[in-house]
Design an enzyme around this catalytic site. Structure first.
Site, PDB file in Angstrom:
ATOM      1  N   HIS A 284       5.556  -7.417   0.677  1.00 44.84           N
ATOM      2  CA  HIS A 284       5.468  -6.165   1.439  1.00 44.84           C
ATOM      3  C   HIS A 284       6.493  -6.220   2.558  1.00 44.84           C
ATOM      4  O   HIS A 284       6.774  -7.292   3.091  1.00 44.84           O
ATOM      5  CB  HIS A 284       4.059  -6.013   2.019  1.00 44.84           C
ATOM      6  CG  HIS A 284       3.789  -4.669   2.632  1.00 44.84           C
ATOM      7  ND1 HIS A 284       4.364  -4.261   3.806  1.00 44.84           N
ATOM      8  CD2 HIS A 284       3.013  -3.641   2.202  1.00 44.84           C
ATOM      9  CE1 HIS A 284       3.959  -3.039   4.088  1.00 44.84           C
ATOM     10  NE2 HIS A 284       3.137  -2.632   3.130  1.00 44.84           N
TER      11      HIS A 284
ATOM     12  N   THR B  26       0.079   2.325  -0.939  1.00 49.18           N
ATOM     13  CA  THR B  26      -0.819   1.450  -1.698  1.00 49.18           C
ATOM     14  C   THR B  26      -2.105   2.179  -2.079  1.00 49.18           C
ATOM     15  O   THR B  26      -2.553   2.123  -3.228  1.00 49.18           O
ATOM     16  CB  THR B  26      -1.199   0.203  -0.880  1.00 49.18           C
ATOM     17  OG1 THR B  26      -0.034  -0.578  -0.662  1.00 49.18           O
ATOM     18  CG2 THR B  26      -2.229  -0.639  -1.606  1.00 49.18           C
TER      19      THR B  26
HETATM   20  C1  GP9 Z   1      -1.446  -4.203   1.659  1.00 48.54           C
HETATM   21  C2  GP9 Z   1      -1.371  -2.782   1.821  1.00 48.54           C
HETATM   22  C3  GP9 Z   1      -0.219  -2.284   2.574  1.00 48.54           C
HETATM   23  O1  GP9 Z   1      -2.335  -4.378   0.590  1.00 48.54           O
HETATM   24  O2  GP9 Z   1      -2.579  -2.327   2.248  1.00 48.54           O
HETATM   25  O3  GP9 Z   1      -0.160  -0.965   2.289  1.00 48.54           O
HETATM   26  P1  GP9 Z   1       1.173  -0.176   2.046  1.00 48.54           P
HETATM   27  O4  GP9 Z   1       1.925  -0.237   3.335  1.00 48.54           O
HETATM   28  O5  GP9 Z   1       1.932  -0.817   0.940  1.00 48.54           O
HETATM   29  O6  GP9 Z   1       0.682   1.151   1.695  1.00 48.54           O
HETATM   30 MN    MN Z   2       1.765  -1.082  -1.168  1.00 52.97          MN
END
Ligand code: GP9
Ligand code: MN
Length: 748
Positions: free
Chosen positions: A439, A322
């Protein structure tokens, strides 16, 4: 045989051999079952087979130098335990990230907060017992003996110690034995290194990718090597100077892609609402389960004539997932080859990010909304460095039981609650809303969605379609609100998927659902599945929507690095003097070679993964002729140049040496995100009659009454979305007088 077992049981060397064999077998199990190391040819297979031996033996042999038998046995046990933990942690990490855990990632775990911990436990599956069953039994034995000894102590009997069938070998080893064992182990390791170097020259100097290093040298050497690199990185920064920056500037200037004049500024002055679609892959668009569209809202939006969308758009994230996506989107520079740039450099590096650029060159106010822990991925610090005015993290959202999933507030509530903040932002604003429901582990209750289960034997894949459907429904509600409130007329809405949700090791199961997926021209499933098919699934959506925008489905190849120049040109902001490694997707000069973080790449015709070249239209492996070789070498060069220069820029923190004309560097210490609501309302009050927020434009009336959602929590109690959570409510009171004395801000 009996003799051998006895030797293993009763001598020090035997005990070490026992541990060595166990860790060797476990590692091989991981190599062949859990990791995809891609060993080809007999030599690579042999290297893979023996590489766990040398290093493990060398480490275990150290205990031969300890004289006290009990201490020596215990130390060997601890070394064995550590090697097992390293292996298991990597198995779990690999399952999610298809990569190995790095020291950078471990060091930033404190920034990444507890979220990953939760996921880690979820990752464990039955067969992982192989890795820890022996340790678990040992632990049970130790505890059992403990209890027994307590009983014996009470009954005045001497303590007994667990021996696991072993006999402590009290005989000290001759002077030369330890040295000989260490020397042999080191020699085995040296041979693996030498053979690796022959088979893959410059293995360590070029660091192709982590898979390579583990494949050739093993997991423990990889970890040591990585720790060394991390320490070196810290030094690199100290050694940089302005001349390094000149090299970067020379590159970005030479590769600047001028905008298409018919598109430049067509969304000028509009609010920008960015919606971060968590783990959202392109194949969801148009996909159906049991005849029902997964994303009916997005499917219809894409057909809308005011929607410009891209269907050959790839995510380019590395381990920062993310945060890497966010970094690329807001800076047009790549994430790092290891770890997360947000986590490792976000607090101290100099950034020239979208919020600051749009504020200074186009008068935008900026805010970012995330319904989870603000510290995750080091967001709080990095958003300050990016120049955000306000950050509304989870503390600004109702976190009552049932309103959240693992990473943050449920999407429907997230959008609804965000709207009551959005209406106080001065326009034009640049607002980013980060969704989280879609997620891993993709869990959603039947109360939140009635979307059918995809019916595979993989619960995460089944859940994925359901959470994606829920997100789509949440988007529909938010769009309806934007229209009803009037914000829609003045806004450009941009949506993108940050990265894959379904990791490569699940893709074959996924393929059975997608069948002849639109995003996979080969329609491969089962045994004909290749890395090319995996690469195809790395497409994510990129969608721009605004009333009056020239729409259509654009087939241009591009990736997350290209978004910022595209967006800025739509907003009419000249990007010529900015340091950006992407190019405007709408520009005739756009560079359509899409770089993956591991230096693999995709062009409109070919997908190049390591040394294998696939033809996009058929998925077949091609042997390039001289002309194609030359073309692909040039593409590879462009990929390497961009990634390397971007890495230099980041690791040496070079932007501190360059200030674009008319730009004031961001001072991150000025931001005070814990008081975001208070500061935003104060600004609104201070602007008085000039305030451009929706709330002010509506004569200080809230528009949140327009928000319609079928979220069950809201049906029960609407105040979930209309009121500020108690933790921040005092930021809206006491009522702040406006300078013209006419009206007061009302708290809701
Ligand atoms: C949720 C996020 C999760 O906004 O921070 O992160 P990820 O595991 O998708 O990198
Ligand atoms: Mn993410």
């Amino acid at each position: 045989m009996k003799n051998l077992i006895n030797w293993l049981r009763t001598t020090r060397l035997g005990y070490l051999c026992l541990l060595l064999i166990l860790i060797w077998l476990k590692t091989l199990f991981a190599y062949y079952v859990d990791f995809t190391l891609g060993a080809t040819g007999a030599l690579q297979q042999i290297i893979l087979f023996i590489n766990p031996l040398g290093i493990s033996a060398a480490l275990l042999s150290l205990t031969l130098y300890i004289r006290s038998p009990r201490r020596a046995y215990l130390t060997a046990g601890v070394i064995y335990l550590l090697l097992t933990v390293l292996l298991l942690v990597n198995v779990l990490y690999y399952r999610e990230f298809t990569d190995f855990m790095t020291v950078g990632t471990v060091m930033s775990v404190k920034n990444v907060s507890s979220g990953l911990g939760g996921s880690f436990v979820n990752m464990i599956i039955w067969r992982d017992a192989i890795y820890f069953i022996d340790l678990a039994l040992a632990l049970i034995a130790v505890l059992g003996y403990g209890a027994w000894n307590l009983w014996r102590f009470i009954h005045h009997q001497p303590a007994r110690w667990p021996h696991f069938g072993l006999t402590l070998d009290a005989k000290p080893l001759g002077y030369h034995v330890p040295q000989a064992v260490t020397a042999v182990s080191v020699a085995v390791f040296a041979v693996t290194m030498a053979v690796s170097e022959l088979n893959r020259p410059q293995l360590l100097t070029r660091t192709f990718d982590r898979n390579y290093i583990v494949k050739y040298l093993g997991l423990a050497p990889f970890t040591v090597y990585d720790a060394f690199q991390t320490a070196q990185n810290n030094q690199v920064r100290a050694s940089a100077d302005g001349a390094d920056m000149d090299q970067v500037l020379a590159y970005t200037k030479a590769h600047y892609a001028a905008p298409d004049p018919t598109r430049f500024g067509t969304a000028k002055g509009k609010n920008v609402i960015i919606i971060h679609l968590e783990s959202f892959q392109q194949f969801l668009i148009g996909a159906k389960i049991d005849g029902q569209e997964v994303t009916p809202f997005l499917n219809s939006l894409i057909k809308d004539q005011n929607t410009l969308s891209f269907d050959n758009f790839y995510h380019q994230v590395g381990l920062g997932k993310t945060s890497d996506a966010e970094n690329m989107l807001e800076t047009s520079t790549f994430g790092l080859s290891t770890g997360s740039l947000f986590s490792s450099l976000g607090s101290d590096n100099t950034f020239q990010g979208a919020p600051a650029l749009l504020e200074q060159y186009a008068g935008y106010t900026s805010a970012v909304f995330h319904g989870g822990e603000g510290t995750f991925w080091n967001r709080t610090n990095t958003y300050k460095s990016l120049g955000y005015d306000y950050f509304f993290d989870g503390s600004f959202y109702a976190h009552d039981s049932g309103t959240t999933t693992e990473y943050g507030i449920k999407d429907k509530l997230m959008f609804a609650e965000t709207s009551k903040y959005l209406e106080h932002l001065q326009q034009p604003f640049y607002a980013k809303i980060i969704t989280t429901t879609n997620h891993y582990p993709f869990f959603i209750t039947n109360t939140d969605t009635d979307f059918p289960d995809a019916g595979t034997d993989d619960a995460y894949i089944n859940g994925y379609f359901r959470t994606a459907h829920y997100l789509d429904a949440a988007l529909k509600e938010f769009f309806a609100y934007l229209k009803r409130s009037g914000l829609y007329d003045h806004s450009l809405i941009m949506m993108y998927g940050d990265h894959y949700g379904i990791s490569n090791d699940r893709n074959q199961t996924l393929a059975s659902v997608l069948n002849q997926s639109v995003s996979d021209p080969t329609g491969d499933t089962g045994s004909d599945w290749t890395s090319f098919d995996d690469a195809n699934l790395q497409r994510v959506p990129l969608i721009f929507h605004a009333p009056g925008l020239k729409g259509g489905i654009d087939h241009t190849y591009g990736g997350e690095i290209d978004v910022l120049p595209t967006l800025m040109h739509l907003l009419g902001v000249d990007t010529r003097q900015f340091v950006q490694f992407g190019t405007d997707l709408l520009s005739p000069a756009h560079n359509a070679v899409v770089a993956f973080r591991n230096h693999n790449f995709v062009t409109p015709q070919y997908t190049v993964l390591g040394s294998t070249v696939y033809r996009n239209s058929t998925g077949e492996v091609v042997t390039p002729d001289a002309a194609l070789k030359k073309k692909l070498a040039a593409a590879q060069q462009s990929v390497d140049d961009r990634l390397t220069l971007s890495d230099t820029l980041a690791t040496k923190n070079l932007l501190r040496f360059y200030v674009p004309s008319g730009f004031t560097p961001v001072d991150p210490t000025k931001a005070d995100f814990t008081n975001s609501l208070k500061l935003m309302l104060q600004a609104e009050a201070q602007h008085g009659a000039q305030s451009t927020s929706l709330y002010s434009r509506n004569q200080d009336e809230t528009a949140i009454g327009h928000y319609v959602t079928d979220a069950p929590e809201v049906a029960k109690d609407r105040s979930v979305i209309t009121q500020y959570p108690s933790a921040v409510a005092d930021q809206a009171t006491p009522v702040i007088p406006r300078p013209d004395g006419k009206q007061l801000i009302k708290s809701q």
